[in-house]
Design an enzyme around this catalytic site. Structure first.
Site, PDB file in Angstrom:
ATOM      1  N   CYS A  19       0.811  -1.221   0.000  1.00 17.97           N
ATOM      2  CA  CYS A  19       0.000   0.000   0.000  1.00 17.97           C
ATOM      3  C   CYS A  19       0.843   1.269   0.000  1.00 17.97           C
ATOM      4  O   CYS A  19       0.303   2.365  -0.157  1.00 17.97           O
ATOM      5  CB  CYS A  19      -0.947  -0.013   1.200  1.00 17.97           C
ATOM      6  N   ASP A  53     -14.047   3.289   2.884  1.00 23.63           N
ATOM      7  CA  ASP A  53     -13.334   2.093   2.449  1.00 23.63           C
ATOM      8  C   ASP A  53     -14.042   1.325   1.340  1.00 23.63           C
ATOM      9  O   ASP A  53     -13.407   0.530   0.639  1.00 23.63           O
ATOM     10  CB  ASP A  53     -13.106   1.167   3.647  1.00 23.63           C
ATOM     11  N   ASP A  93     -11.487  -4.062   3.449  1.00 22.83           N
ATOM     12  CA  ASP A  93     -12.367  -2.925   3.169  1.00 22.83           C
ATOM     13  C   ASP A  93     -13.825  -3.253   3.468  1.00 22.83           C
ATOM     14  O   ASP A  93     -14.594  -2.388   3.901  1.00 22.83           O
ATOM     15  CB  ASP A  93     -12.227  -2.487   1.712  1.00 22.83           C
ATOM     16  N   SER A 143      -6.860 -10.526 -15.888  1.00 21.45           N
ATOM     17  CA  SER A 143      -5.405 -10.423 -15.885  1.00 21.45           C
ATOM     18  C   SER A 143      -4.929  -9.674 -17.118  1.00 21.45           C
ATOM     19  O   SER A 143      -5.575  -9.702 -18.163  1.00 21.45           O
ATOM     20  CB  SER A 143      -4.757 -11.816 -15.843  1.00 21.45           C
TER      21      SER A 143
END
Length: 333
Positions: A19, A53, A93, A143
């Site tokens: 983060c 969040d 979150d 992806s």
């Protein structure tokens, strides 16, 4: 074909880690300021306005969905552990909103010409393991071929709309509880720079915030956030502003992981942490608090704990909310 994952240090394939690679909060606020708009209906209970969040939408009288997404570059070298940490961080979150995760989808960026795809499989295996611990389905994902490895999840959960944990529900006179110790940022940065492994930091990062969220709700809390890339002070500034209060932090009461203070003193402080401190300093009364203590309070966490306005059994009280002053945060040394 099998691959020796130990010969690849994943943290060396990314400019940041965990983060700590988030866009600085000041820059983010400036970009989002003109994008709030009007909600389509009153069913959007939590949106972009308070920087909470997750987004929350009411589906029925006693049912709401919580939606969030989180991904980042490698925070540790072991691919399985990175997958576990990223998944726990994304699921957090939902817990931080007082919800329960139902289903997640993987978000993966991979430099397929640089790193063996067997390593990506280990990352995904780690994410799946933590999602199963959370009793959360993993239903696929997306992806891309990316110059840097990135992994995380988009998560959908459910919550009682009348029992949410929100960052704009703080009330003066309420104590502040912190459910995980700080110091993950400096230990992760030390790992990235030296290769040293800190198992207790990994254990903290893969720990789900499920129990903390349930304990906060059972204690009657209605205001919380999780502590991640903006550090304790950054997330506390956002909570204080959203709630129209000032937060007072008792610095000696804040818990830290073993080795965190030593690592900070040795210079293992990330650029993300320094940007956090630069952002909160104009809005924080530090008194005569030393710079190293300020940096530790601004340390960019990855998969940190919950910061709860209320008493959470088993978690230290690190301060309180008070009536609004000229500062968002006041730190007492």
């Amino acid at each position: 074909m099998t691959t020796d994952t130990g010969i690849f240090r994943l943290t060396q394939y990314a400019h940041g880690g965990g983060c700590a690679c988030k866009i600085p909060p000041g820059e983010l606020e400036a970009v989002l300021a003109d994008l709030l708009g009007e909600p389509l209906s009153d069913d959007l209970l939590v949106g972009l306005g308070t920087g909470d969040d997750g987004a929350v939408v009411r589906l029925a009288g006693d049912l709401a969905i919580v939606v969030t997404a989180d991904f980042f570059t490698p925070v540790v070298d072991d691919p399985y552990d990175w997958g576990r940490i990223a998944a726990a961080n994304a699921l957090s979150d939902v817990y931080a909103m007082g919800g329960r995760p139902l289903v997640a989808v993987n978000l993966l960026g991979w430099p397929r010409d640089v790193l063996p795809f067997e390593l990506a499989k280990e990352v995904l295996r780690g994410g799946l393991a933590v999602a199963r611990d959370a009793h959360c389905h993993v239903g696929g994902g997306h992806s891309i071929d990316d110059p840097e490895p990135k992994y995380g999840m988009a998560v959908t959960g459910v919550a009682d709309p009348d029992r949410l944990l929100r960052n704009d529900a703080g009330v003066p006179g309420t104590p502040l509880s912190l459910t995980k110790p700080l110091g993950l940022g400096v230990l992760n940065n030390r790992h990235k720079r030296t290769g040293e492994v800190f198992p207790h930091a990994i254990e903290a990062m893969v720990a789900l915030n499920l129990v903390a969220s349930q304990a906060a709700l059972e204690a009657g809390a209605r205001c919380a956030t999780d502590v991640t890339g903006f550090g304790l002070l950054g997330h506390l500034v956002k909570l204080a502003r959203a709630s129209g209060v000032t937060a007072v932090v008792d610095a000696p009461a804040v818990p830290y992981l073993d080795g965190a203070r030593e690592s900070a003193a040795s210079g293992y402080v990330s650029g993300g942490t320094r940007r956090n401190l630069a952002w909160v300093e104009p809005h924080t009364d530090f008194g005569s608090l030393a710079e190293i203590e300020r940096l530790l309070l601004a340390d960019a966490q990855t998969s940190g704990g919950l910061l709860v306005a209320g008493e959470v059994p088993g978690s230290p009280i690190i301060g309180r909310l008070v009536e609004r002053t000229e500062y968002d945060v006041i730190v007492r040394g």
